[in-house]
Design an enzyme around this catalytic site. Sequence first.
Site, PDB file in Angstrom:
ATOM      1  N   GLU A 124     -10.671  -9.722   2.330  1.00 48.64           N
ATOM      2  CA  GLU A 124     -10.016  -9.221   2.865  1.00 48.64           C
ATOM      3  C   GLU A 124      -9.867  -9.352   4.501  1.00 48.64           C
ATOM      4  O   GLU A 124     -10.790  -8.473   5.027  1.00 48.64           O
ATOM      5  CB  GLU A 124      -8.786  -7.752   3.031  1.00 48.64           C
ATOM      6  CG  GLU A 124      -7.640  -7.519   3.176  1.00 48.64           C
ATOM      7  CD  GLU A 124      -6.633  -6.127   2.880  1.00 48.64           C
ATOM      8  OE1 GLU A 124      -6.587  -6.616   1.690  1.00 48.64           O
ATOM      9  OE2 GLU A 124      -6.498  -5.994   3.348  1.00 48.64           O
TER      10      GLU A 124
ATOM     11  N   HIS B  65      -5.648   3.619  -1.885  1.00 50.87           N
ATOM     12  CA  HIS B  65      -7.146   4.392  -1.576  1.00 50.87           C
ATOM     13  C   HIS B  65      -8.156   5.200  -1.775  1.00 50.87           C
ATOM     14  O   HIS B  65      -7.073   6.410  -1.478  1.00 50.87           O
ATOM     15  CB  HIS B  65      -6.794   4.058   0.226  1.00 50.87           C
ATOM     16  CG  HIS B  65      -8.275   3.683   0.884  1.00 50.87           C
ATOM     17  ND1 HIS B  65      -8.471   3.590   1.849  1.00 50.87           N
ATOM     18  CD2 HIS B  65     -10.044   4.314   0.489  1.00 50.87           C
ATOM     19  CE1 HIS B  65     -10.450   3.856   2.689  1.00 50.87           C
ATOM     20  NE2 HIS B  65     -10.604   4.565   1.533  1.00 50.87           N
TER      21      HIS B  65
ATOM     22  N   ARG C  49      -9.739   7.862  -1.119  1.00 54.84           N
ATOM     23  CA  ARG C  49     -10.910   7.838   0.098  1.00 54.84           C
ATOM     24  C   ARG C  49     -11.930   9.322  -0.378  1.00 54.84           C
ATOM     25  O   ARG C  49     -11.229   9.954  -1.365  1.00 54.84           O
ATOM     26  CB  ARG C  49      -9.860   8.631   1.194  1.00 54.84           C
ATOM     27  CG  ARG C  49      -9.052   6.927   1.667  1.00 54.84           C
ATOM     28  CD  ARG C  49      -8.670   7.845   3.015  1.00 54.84           C
ATOM     29  NE  ARG C  49      -9.192   8.229   4.115  1.00 54.84           N
ATOM     30  CZ  ARG C  49      -9.681   7.438   4.952  1.00 54.84           C
ATOM     31  NH1 ARG C  49      -9.165   5.805   6.025  1.00 54.84           N
ATOM     32  NH2 ARG C  49     -10.917   7.580   5.689  1.00 54.84           N
TER      33      ARG C  49
ATOM     34  N   HIS D 223       0.397   6.256   1.585  1.00 54.62           N
ATOM     35  CA  HIS D 223       1.696   7.497   2.930  1.00 54.62           C
ATOM     36  C   HIS D 223       2.819   7.909   1.815  1.00 54.62           C
ATOM     37  O   HIS D 223       3.030   9.410   2.685  1.00 54.62           O
ATOM     38  CB  HIS D 223       2.299   6.369   3.296  1.00 54.62           C
ATOM     39  CG  HIS D 223       0.922   6.390   4.776  1.00 54.62           C
ATOM     40  ND1 HIS D 223       0.618   6.977   5.267  1.00 54.62           N
ATOM     41  CD2 HIS D 223       1.251   4.903   5.710  1.00 54.62           C
ATOM     42  CE1 HIS D 223      -0.748   6.184   6.176  1.00 54.62           C
ATOM     43  NE2 HIS D 223      -0.370   5.360   5.943  1.00 54.62           N
TER      44      HIS D 223
ATOM     45  N   ASN E 276       0.929  -0.932  -0.425  1.00 59.58           N
ATOM     46  CA  ASN E 276       0.056  -0.297  -0.320  1.00 59.58           C
ATOM     47  C   ASN E 276       1.119   1.296  -0.113  1.00 59.58           C
ATOM     48  O   ASN E 276       2.454   0.884   0.700  1.00 59.58           O
ATOM     49  CB  ASN E 276      -0.857   0.231   1.130  1.00 59.58           C
ATOM     50  CG  ASN E 276      -1.573   1.207   1.234  1.00 59.58           C
ATOM     51  OD1 ASN E 276      -1.192   2.365   1.637  1.00 59.58           O
ATOM     52  ND2 ASN E 276      -3.563   0.885   1.761  1.00 59.58           N
TER      53      ASN E 276
ATOM     54  N   THR F 221      -8.195   3.353   8.324  1.00 62.40           N
ATOM     55  CA  THR F 221      -9.785   2.056   8.404  1.00 62.40           C
ATOM     56  C   THR F 221     -10.131   1.373   9.426  1.00 62.40           C
ATOM     57  O   THR F 221      -8.948   0.884  10.250  1.00 62.40           O
ATOM     58  CB  THR F 221      -9.809   1.306   6.797  1.00 62.40           C
ATOM     59  OG1 THR F 221      -9.247   1.386   5.767  1.00 62.40           O
ATOM     60  CG2 THR F 221     -11.159   0.832   6.969  1.00 62.40           C
TER      61      THR F 221
ATOM     62  N   ARG G  52      -7.474  12.164   1.035  1.00 60.65           N
ATOM     63  CA  ARG G  52      -6.346  12.573   1.779  1.00 60.65           C
ATOM     64  C   ARG G  52      -5.228  12.216   1.246  1.00 60.65           C
ATOM     65  O   ARG G  52      -4.026  13.335   1.216  1.00 60.65           O
ATOM     66  CB  ARG G  52      -6.520  12.511   3.318  1.00 60.65           C
ATOM     67  CG  ARG G  52      -6.549  11.136   3.513  1.00 60.65           C
ATOM     68  CD  ARG G  52      -6.270  10.583   4.852  1.00 60.65           C
ATOM     69  NE  ARG G  52      -7.820  11.270   5.573  1.00 60.65           N
ATOM     70  CZ  ARG G  52      -8.768  10.146   6.688  1.00 60.65           C
ATOM     71  NH1 ARG G  52      -7.681   9.998   7.294  1.00 60.65           N
ATOM     72  NH2 ARG G  52      -9.517  10.749   7.084  1.00 60.65           N
TER      73      ARG G  52
ATOM     74  N   HIS H  24      -3.204  -4.781   7.635  1.00 64.26           N
ATOM     75  CA  HIS H  24      -4.340  -4.011   8.750  1.00 64.26           C
ATOM     76  C   HIS H  24      -2.970  -3.777   9.689  1.00 64.26           C
ATOM     77  O   HIS H  24      -3.425  -4.970  10.311  1.00 64.26           O
ATOM     78  CB  HIS H  24      -5.991  -3.527   8.977  1.00 64.26           C
ATOM     79  CG  HIS H  24      -5.414  -2.043   9.522  1.00 64.26           C
ATOM     80  ND1 HIS H  24      -5.589  -1.879  10.558  1.00 64.26           N
ATOM     81  CD2 HIS H  24      -7.022  -1.001   8.602  1.00 64.26           C
ATOM     82  CE1 HIS H  24      -5.197  -0.492  10.278  1.00 64.26           C
ATOM     83  NE2 HIS H  24      -6.582  -0.108   9.192  1.00 64.26           N
TER      84      HIS H  24
ATOM     85  N   GLU I 275      -8.722   0.892  -3.466  1.00 66.17           N
ATOM     86  CA  GLU I 275      -9.439   0.538  -2.311  1.00 66.17           C
ATOM     87  C   GLU I 275     -10.275   1.153  -1.717  1.00 66.17           C
ATOM     88  O   GLU I 275     -10.442   2.807  -2.824  1.00 66.17           O
ATOM     89  CB  GLU I 275      -8.546   0.813  -0.678  1.00 66.17           C
ATOM     90  CG  GLU I 275      -8.190  -0.318  -0.248  1.00 66.17           C
ATOM     91  CD  GLU I 275      -7.828  -0.206   0.685  1.00 66.17           C
ATOM     92  OE1 GLU I 275      -7.125   0.830   1.483  1.00 66.17           O
ATOM     93  OE2 GLU I 275      -6.447  -1.319   1.680  1.00 66.17           O
TER      94      GLU I 275
HETATM   95  N1  PXP Z   1      -5.749  -3.461   3.881  1.00 69.02           N
HETATM   96  C1  PXP Z   1      -6.857  -2.141   3.910  1.00 69.02           C
HETATM   97  C2  PXP Z   1      -8.358  -3.112   3.062  1.00 69.02           C
HETATM   98  C3  PXP Z   1      -6.384  -1.190   4.383  1.00 69.02           C
HETATM   99  O1  PXP Z   1      -7.727  -0.195   4.318  1.00 69.02           O
HETATM  100  C4  PXP Z   1      -5.002  -0.572   4.853  1.00 69.02           C
HETATM  101  C5  PXP Z   1      -4.863   0.608   5.153  1.00 69.02           C
HETATM  102  O2  PXP Z   1      -5.400   1.276   4.356  1.00 69.02           O
HETATM  103  C6  PXP Z   1      -4.342  -1.639   4.767  1.00 69.02           C
HETATM  104  C7  PXP Z   1      -4.522  -3.142   3.877  1.00 69.02           C
HETATM  105  C8  PXP Z   1      -2.810  -1.356   5.227  1.00 69.02           C
HETATM  106  O3  PXP Z   1      -3.111  -0.924   6.527  1.00 69.02           O
HETATM  107  P1  PXP Z   1      -1.292  -0.393   6.893  1.00 69.02           P
HETATM  108  O4  PXP Z   1      -1.161   0.520   6.237  1.00 69.02           O
HETATM  109  O5  PXP Z   1      -2.002  -1.150   8.611  1.00 69.02           O
HETATM  110  O6  PXP Z   1      -0.054  -1.664   6.686  1.00 69.02           O
END
Ligand code: PXP
Length: 239
Positions: free
Chosen positions: A151, A43, A45, A10, A7, A101, A49, A192, A70
């Site tokens: 997931e 994602h 959003r 960031h 992901n 999330t 953001r 997550h 996402e």
């Molecule tokens: N999976 C989903 C569905 C999420 O919403 C997120 C956070 O955006 C992640 C995975 C990744 O989570 P983390 O950034 O805590 O590794």
Amino acid sequence: MKRLGVNIDHVATLRNARGELHPDPVYAAKYVSKAGADSITIHLREDRRHIKDLDAQKICSIKKLLVNLEISTNSEIVKKALKIKPDFICIVPENRKEITTEGGLDLKKNKINIKKIISKFKSKNIRTSLFINPVLSDIEISKELKTDCVEIHTGRLANLVKAKKNHSYELKRIIQSSKLARKLGIEVHAGHGLDYKTTKLLVKIKEIKEFNIGHYLIGESIFYGLPKVIKNFKKILKS
Ligand code: PXP
């Protein structure tokens, strides 16, 4: 072989902090893929953001890159996603005030709408996933909704492990949910709050095929670099 989805939201968060163009999430998507990620997660959003519409469009048009987008169930976002055509979508709950999330979807409450959204994406050959809590009844509803994947939200497990609290009940819920999902023909993913330690715990669950990791992986990369950190996670997924 278990897959690693990275992901890169960031990277966009950091870029947006300056309101300029660097660091570029499009470049990050290509770079992370070269470094060994099996797919990229972004994602889009409702408050934009981090990832913006143009980022999502550009990232989804990169050839030979598997992109997991996402999205919430918001109709404007769903329309955008259908237009952008990612390879995969993962439907997540979204709450404006949350930092990230916070939990899985409320499938009971949103069944009809989610079922419609899933069928729209499936008709475009886009793989569908639902971000859910490790609860058996939610796996059963996921089957009814005809999603390709679920997931499992691993945030609670990750928090317990980090706080050095007993996590055996939460791990058991994840194991049982993963087994039921596989039995029902649903592919299982996890995501997550994952770091090296929690990923090592979950990799033992053979039903989990994909791990989606963001915050920790990007954070560690500040110190050790993306290629090294991705390599470390891939090594864990092979073990
Ligand atoms: N999976 C989903 C569905 C999420 O919403 C997120 C956070 O955006 C992640 C995975 C990744 O989570 P983390 O950034 O805590 O590794």
